[in-house]
Design an enzyme around this catalytic site. Structure first.
Site, short mmCIF file in Angstrom:
data_model
loop_
_atom_site.label_atom_id
_atom_site.label_comp_id
_atom_site.label_asym_id
_atom_site.label_seq_id
_atom_site.Cartn_x
_atom_site.Cartn_y
_atom_site.Cartn_z
N SER A 240 -23.25 -3.34 56.95
CA SER A 240 -24.42 -3.81 56.21
C SER A 240 -23.95 -4.69 55.07
CB SER A 240 -25.22 -2.62 55.67
OG SER A 240 -24.53 -2.04 54.59
N LYS A 241 -24.93 -5.25 54.37
CA LYS A 241 -24.63 -6.21 53.30
C LYS A 241 -23.65 -5.65 52.27
CE LYS A 241 -27.45 -10.10 52.75
NZ LYS A 241 -28.75 -10.19 53.36
N ARG A 242 -23.75 -4.34 52.00
CA ARG A 242 -22.88 -3.82 50.95
C ARG A 242 -21.41 -3.83 51.37
NH1 ARG A 242 -21.58 1.51 52.11
NH2 ARG A 242 -22.85 2.11 53.89
#
Ligand code: GLU
Length: 468
Positions: A240-242
């Protein structure tokens, strides 16, 4: 039969790193077999598909060097053909009209939920006479899916996977407004495009059983399927983006070379013995589906950096100058001259030995073509004590008389001076580095002096030491 693969992204965002890997595997499989690699843009979701996303995907694939054969196909433009297939299934008795209203379907769902049953269409229009159709209601077309037996997938990665047909309901093929569903479109397109091998993320595995039922209803031979495990973040959670950059073009901006990312993505889920560094040429000749692992792979950014460093060291010096050029133009606020480029090319062997990304390479190269007087960073300022400046002035006097301007001769001159004065070479080399590069880190300093040339070297020393 000649191999045909395809990459079928939905243009709702950038080219995701997982999508880039899927594209790479399809591309390699096709190239390995001397087959065809097609690109199909799955743009049927009109609300979420954008031209900017199509452009980003095309740009990302082009940058990665994953060239497709022929023109990209728009799934949306083929909607009439998809609808025609739904009508054919209807005419052949493999599909039927369903007149359920949204309220009725909602009620069905509620009841199933309350009874703790899985939510499925119950087939209430499957065998009803069309004469019972309510007036003024536009029907959907549903697949008359087999109710007995099972649908079996021989997946090239997952092995044999079976689903009881009783678990699959009669899916919608054509909506009431005449638009085809995604499930139908994919099958019709793969069939019409002659796709022989579908390689895609295992998030599509459950779709495959439904798609197989459509092939079966139409009497078409399905392609072979290979569902590859998804990519996870370094912590094992779904990417994911993180976890950092997700789009392929972000890796370009972060200074990765396409060949490094290709090698990295290849190893992310595929292996060939213990090989880590695999050229694209070897990848094409070795790629197979047997080498795809069954468990999710994890992003490993340190590994990507190491591979990138390797490919930077291998890259042609002129190409690297071209690649860092735009970054230097931005940093310096001016265009590069031919002399700048020539100097950078000569400096490149020393620079590329220590850069893991093009960003590091550009940062490391900047001092070479920064106009005098060079700004000094904090460490360089510390290195240039009064004593060091005085020593540099003396060294400059000797360098002026150098018999030739090569790193070896220059080092010899400074070494002799060190021996005469009882100083360690490093004690002199570090201030010299500060004067020539403005910092405490650079390629070997006598190499730097050789590349800069006599006049520039003496001028830079003079800027900090005076005289000369
Ligand atoms: N459009 C789908 C996606 O982007 C891929 C469908 C397929 O490969 O069959 O996930």
């Amino acid at each position: 039969m000649s191999v045909v693969t395809r990459f079928a992204p939905s243009p709702t965002g950038y080219l995701h790193i997982g999508g880039a890997r899927t594209a790479l595997f399809n591309w390699l499989y096709a190239r390995h077999h001397g087959g065809t690699f097609l690109l199909r843009i799955e743009d049927t979701d009109r609300a979420r598909s954008t031209q900017a996303a199509v452009d980003a995907i095309i740009d990302g694939l082009s940058w990665l060097g994953l060239t497709w054969d022929g023109d990209a196909v728009s799934q949306f433009e083929r909607r009439e053909r998809h609808a025609e297939v739904a009508r054919t299934m209807l005419a052949q008795g493999h599909a039927y009209h369903c007149y359920c209203s949204p309220e009725e379907l909602e009620e069905m769902r509620e009841q199933q939920k309350a009874a703790g049953l899985p939510m499925r269409y119950d087939g209430r229009w499957r065998d009803r006479d069309p004469s019972e159709a309510p007036a003024g209601v536009a029907p959907v077309i549903r697949l008359k899916a087999p109710r007995e037996g099972e649908t079996v997938l021989q997946d090239k990665v997952q092995g044999e996977v079976r689903v009881q047909n009783s678990q699959l309901d009669d899916m919608v093929l054509l909506r009431a407004d005449g638009t085809p569903t995604y499930m139908l479109s994919v099958v019709v397109d793969d069939q019409d495009m002659g796709v022989t091998q579908v390689i895609r993320g295992d998030d599509h595995l459950t779709n495959t059983f439904r798609q197989l039922q459509i092939y079966q209803a139409m009497g078409w031979t399905p392609p072979d399927f290979a569902h590859i495990p998804l990519i996870h973040g370094p912590d094992g959670a779904k990417l994911s983006k993180r976890h950092g950059a997700l789009g392929a073009e972000a890796y370009r901006d972060l200074g990765y070379l396409p060949e490094a990312l290709r090698n990295y993505l290849l190893r992310l889920g595929w292996s060939h013995g213990d090989d880590e560094i695999i050229s694209t040429e070897d990848a094409v000749s070795w790629f197979n589906l047997e080498g795809i692992g069954r468990s999710p792979s994890r992003m490993d950014y340190a590994k990507l950096d190491n591979l990138n460093g390797h490919y930077i060291r291998q890259a042609d010096d002129g190409r690297l100058v071209d690649l860092i050029g735009p970054r230097l133009v931005t940093a310096l606020g001016r265009d590069l001259s031919d002399a700048d480029r020539d100097l950078l090319r000569r400096a490149m062997p020393g620079l590329k030995a220590r850069a893991k990304t093009l960003v590091e390479l550009a940062n490391g190269a900047q001092f070479y073509i920064t106009a005098r007087p060079l700004p000094l960073d904090e460490k360089a300022t510390q290195l240039l004590s009064d004593e060091a400046r005085a020593q540099l002035a003396t060294i400059a006097g000797r360098l002026k008389d150098a018999s030739d301007w090569t790193a070896a001769t220059l080092e010899g001159i400074v070494r002799t001076y060190a021996e005469e004065t009882g100083l360690k070479l490093g004690k002199l080399a570090q201030p010299l580095r500060a004067a020539l590069s403005g910092s405490a880190v650079s390629p070997p300093i006598f190499e730097v002096a050789e590349v800069l040339g006599q006049a520039e070297t003496l001028a830079r020393i003079s800027d900090v030491a005076g005289g000369a």
